[in-house]
Motif scaffolding. Sequence first.
Motif, mmCIF file in Angstrom:
data_model
loop_
_atom_site.group_PDB
_atom_site.id
_atom_site.type_symbol
_atom_site.label_atom_id
_atom_site.label_comp_id
_atom_site.label_asym_id
_atom_site.label_seq_id
_atom_site.Cartn_x
_atom_site.Cartn_y
_atom_site.Cartn_z
ATOM 1 N N ILE A 1 34.967 -78.180 -4.544
ATOM 2 C CA ILE A 1 34.669 -77.041 -3.593
ATOM 3 C C ILE A 1 35.248 -77.371 -2.198
ATOM 4 O O ILE A 1 35.528 -78.538 -1.723
ATOM 5 C CB ILE A 1 33.176 -77.139 -3.368
ATOM 6 N N PRO A 2 35.572 -76.380 -1.244
ATOM 7 C CA PRO A 2 36.109 -76.537 0.198
ATOM 8 C C PRO A 2 35.014 -77.336 0.893
ATOM 9 O O PRO A 2 33.771 -77.395 0.527
ATOM 10 C CB PRO A 2 35.998 -74.916 0.694
ATOM 11 N N ALA A 3 35.657 -78.108 1.944
ATOM 12 C CA ALA A 3 34.723 -78.934 2.679
ATOM 13 C C ALA A 3 33.736 -78.149 3.671
ATOM 14 O O ALA A 3 32.850 -78.691 3.723
ATOM 15 C CB ALA A 3 35.708 -79.780 3.914
ATOM 16 N N VAL A 4 34.147 -76.842 3.892
ATOM 17 C CA VAL A 4 32.876 -76.289 4.455
ATOM 18 C C VAL A 4 31.692 -75.824 3.684
ATOM 19 O O VAL A 4 30.561 -75.751 4.171
ATOM 20 C CB VAL A 4 33.416 -74.933 5.045
ATOM 21 N N LEU A 5 31.558 -75.531 2.394
ATOM 22 C CA LEU A 5 30.882 -75.422 1.500
ATOM 23 C C LEU A 5 29.840 -76.755 1.315
ATOM 24 O O LEU A 5 28.735 -76.895 1.466
ATOM 25 C CB LEU A 5 31.335 -75.158 0.597
ATOM 26 N N LYS A 6 30.625 -77.683 0.985
ATOM 27 C CA LYS A 6 30.064 -79.150 0.844
ATOM 28 C C LYS A 6 29.291 -79.275 2.211
ATOM 29 O O LYS A 6 28.079 -79.845 2.296
ATOM 30 C CB LYS A 6 31.147 -80.134 0.827
ATOM 31 N N ASN A 7 29.939 -79.137 3.501
ATOM 32 C CA ASN A 7 29.204 -79.249 4.967
ATOM 33 C C ASN A 7 28.015 -78.583 4.791
ATOM 34 O O ASN A 7 26.808 -79.128 5.292
ATOM 35 C CB ASN A 7 30.191 -78.907 5.912
ATOM 36 N N ALA A 8 28.161 -77.267 4.429
ATOM 37 C CA ALA A 8 26.816 -76.443 4.454
ATOM 38 C C ALA A 8 25.539 -77.016 3.623
ATOM 39 O O ALA A 8 24.668 -76.951 4.116
ATOM 40 C CB ALA A 8 27.181 -75.029 4.055
ATOM 41 N N LEU A 9 26.015 -77.395 2.539
ATOM 42 C CA LEU A 9 24.982 -78.027 1.352
ATOM 43 C C LEU A 9 24.519 -79.451 2.107
ATOM 44 O O LEU A 9 23.223 -79.353 1.823
ATOM 45 C CB LEU A 9 25.668 -78.278 0.240
ATOM 46 N N GLU A 10 25.233 -79.806 2.747
ATOM 47 C CA GLU A 10 24.942 -81.267 3.357
ATOM 48 C C GLU A 10 23.559 -80.961 4.299
ATOM 49 O O GLU A 10 22.476 -81.841 4.519
ATOM 50 C CB GLU A 10 25.694 -82.242 3.882
ATOM 51 N N TRP A 11 23.711 -80.002 5.196
ATOM 52 C CA TRP A 11 22.920 -79.506 6.139
ATOM 53 C C TRP A 11 21.412 -79.141 5.698
ATOM 54 O O TRP A 11 20.461 -78.939 6.340
ATOM 55 C CB TRP A 11 23.366 -78.468 7.124
ATOM 56 N N LEU B 1 30.038 -80.178 12.054
ATOM 57 C CA LEU B 1 30.167 -81.513 10.918
ATOM 58 C C LEU B 1 28.759 -82.037 10.917
ATOM 59 O O LEU B 1 28.209 -82.314 11.667
ATOM 60 C CB LEU B 1 31.152 -82.339 11.200
ATOM 61 N N PHE B 2 28.389 -82.143 9.582
ATOM 62 C CA PHE B 2 27.025 -82.541 9.336
ATOM 63 C C PHE B 2 27.063 -84.105 9.454
ATOM 64 O O PHE B 2 27.964 -84.868 9.064
ATOM 65 C CB PHE B 2 26.588 -82.367 7.954
ATOM 66 N N ARG B 3 26.119 -84.588 10.228
ATOM 67 C CA ARG B 3 25.884 -85.924 10.480
ATOM 68 C C ARG B 3 24.259 -86.318 10.246
ATOM 69 O O ARG B 3 23.421 -85.447 10.912
ATOM 70 C CB ARG B 3 26.341 -86.594 11.807
ATOM 71 N N GLU C 1 21.763 -73.396 16.431
ATOM 72 C CA GLU C 1 21.347 -72.090 16.055
ATOM 73 C C GLU C 1 21.955 -71.578 14.711
ATOM 74 O O GLU C 1 21.168 -70.855 14.159
ATOM 75 C CB GLU C 1 21.639 -71.200 17.190
ATOM 76 N N LEU C 2 22.934 -71.577 14.645
ATOM 77 C CA LEU C 2 23.800 -71.178 13.244
ATOM 78 C C LEU C 2 23.073 -71.779 11.915
ATOM 79 O O LEU C 2 22.687 -71.206 11.127
ATOM 80 C CB LEU C 2 25.474 -71.373 13.248
ATOM 81 N N ILE C 3 22.924 -73.080 12.240
ATOM 82 C CA ILE C 3 22.258 -73.736 10.923
ATOM 83 C C ILE C 3 20.694 -73.504 10.733
ATOM 84 O O ILE C 3 20.413 -73.195 9.694
ATOM 85 C CB ILE C 3 22.292 -75.291 11.240
ATOM 86 N N GLN C 4 20.300 -72.986 11.736
ATOM 87 C CA GLN C 4 18.831 -72.712 11.700
ATOM 88 C C GLN C 4 18.751 -71.183 11.268
ATOM 89 O O GLN C 4 18.092 -70.895 10.236
ATOM 90 C CB GLN C 4 18.171 -72.428 13.303
ATOM 91 N N GLU C 5 19.731 -70.412 11.582
ATOM 92 C CA GLU C 5 20.100 -68.903 10.929
ATOM 93 C C GLU C 5 20.277 -69.048 9.401
ATOM 94 O O GLU C 5 19.650 -68.283 8.910
ATOM 95 C CB GLU C 5 20.935 -68.424 11.934
ATOM 96 N N PHE C 6 21.253 -70.055 9.148
ATOM 97 C CA PHE C 6 21.552 -70.205 7.776
ATOM 98 C C PHE C 6 20.004 -70.520 6.729
ATOM 99 O O PHE C 6 19.892 -69.848 5.907
ATOM 100 C CB PHE C 6 22.430 -71.119 7.396
ATOM 101 N N LYS C 7 19.336 -71.537 7.413
ATOM 102 C CA LYS C 7 18.087 -71.847 6.659
ATOM 103 C C LYS C 7 17.031 -70.826 6.682
ATOM 104 O O LYS C 7 16.528 -70.627 5.578
ATOM 105 C CB LYS C 7 17.661 -73.070 7.681
ATOM 106 N N LYS C 8 17.023 -70.104 7.541
ATOM 107 C CA LYS C 8 15.999 -68.895 7.558
ATOM 108 C C LYS C 8 16.243 -67.930 6.449
ATOM 109 O O LYS C 8 15.447 -67.449 5.762
ATOM 110 C CB LYS C 8 15.798 -68.334 9.100
ATOM 111 N N ARG C 9 17.833 -67.712 6.241
ATOM 112 C CA ARG C 9 18.216 -66.742 5.517
ATOM 113 C C ARG C 9 18.099 -67.175 4.024
ATOM 114 O O ARG C 9 17.495 -66.448 3.201
ATOM 115 C CB ARG C 9 19.571 -66.239 5.821
ATOM 116 N N LEU C 10 18.222 -68.540 3.972
ATOM 117 C CA LEU C 10 17.870 -68.906 2.489
ATOM 118 C C LEU C 10 16.313 -68.843 1.999
ATOM 119 O O LEU C 10 16.062 -68.390 1.032
ATOM 120 C CB LEU C 10 18.236 -70.524 2.346
ATOM 121 N N ILE C 11 15.563 -69.449 3.069
ATOM 122 C CA ILE C 11 14.116 -69.215 2.791
ATOM 123 C C ILE C 11 13.535 -67.982 2.410
ATOM 124 O O ILE C 11 12.795 -67.896 1.779
ATOM 125 C CB ILE C 11 13.203 -69.902 4.196
#
Length: 169
Positions: A82-92, A44-46, A56-66
């Motif tokens: 949109i589903p909460a998981v997508l909103k959460n990812a966008l917040e990260w 959960l994003f805070r 690590e998973l957030i870092q991997e996601f950001k690298k893929r996007l870049i």
Amino acid sequence: MKIVAISGSAANNSSTAAFLYTVRNHFSGQYEVEVFDRLRDFPLFRPEELEKELPELIQEFKKRLIRSDAILICTPEYTHNIPAVLKNALEWITASGELAAKKVLPVTLTPNEPRGEWAMKSLLASLITMKATIVAELPLYKDEMRNENGEIRLNETTRLILEEAFRLF
């Protein structure tokens, strides 16, 4: 061209992920489509978490996007959003700006019309805030795309629309 295709569903065996894998397989000779369907595993994003080492998973996601040239986001609609998981990812990724000026194709995949309209509006609001370059909007309906075995397949119309949308990338 490298496209990251994000499944916005929280389900383990989602039709959005199935759709994205079908897209990847169909366009494998033309584009490098990398499916990312692990949003349900994000913590959960805070905001205070941004001051620490990111998971690590957030870092991997950001690298893929870049590393990507473009992004395809496919989402179902949950309770007119949109589903909460997508909103959460966008917040990260909001503060760090991975989507700024990145070409994005938002897709809703719902059972039938008119479902998906609210999810698209919500996703577009987030993408605009994040300064993404929205190349098109694509509402799709899985009831029109299921084959006789119930599997998600690209029909001729969807293939043509995706070909045109990918050219915009």
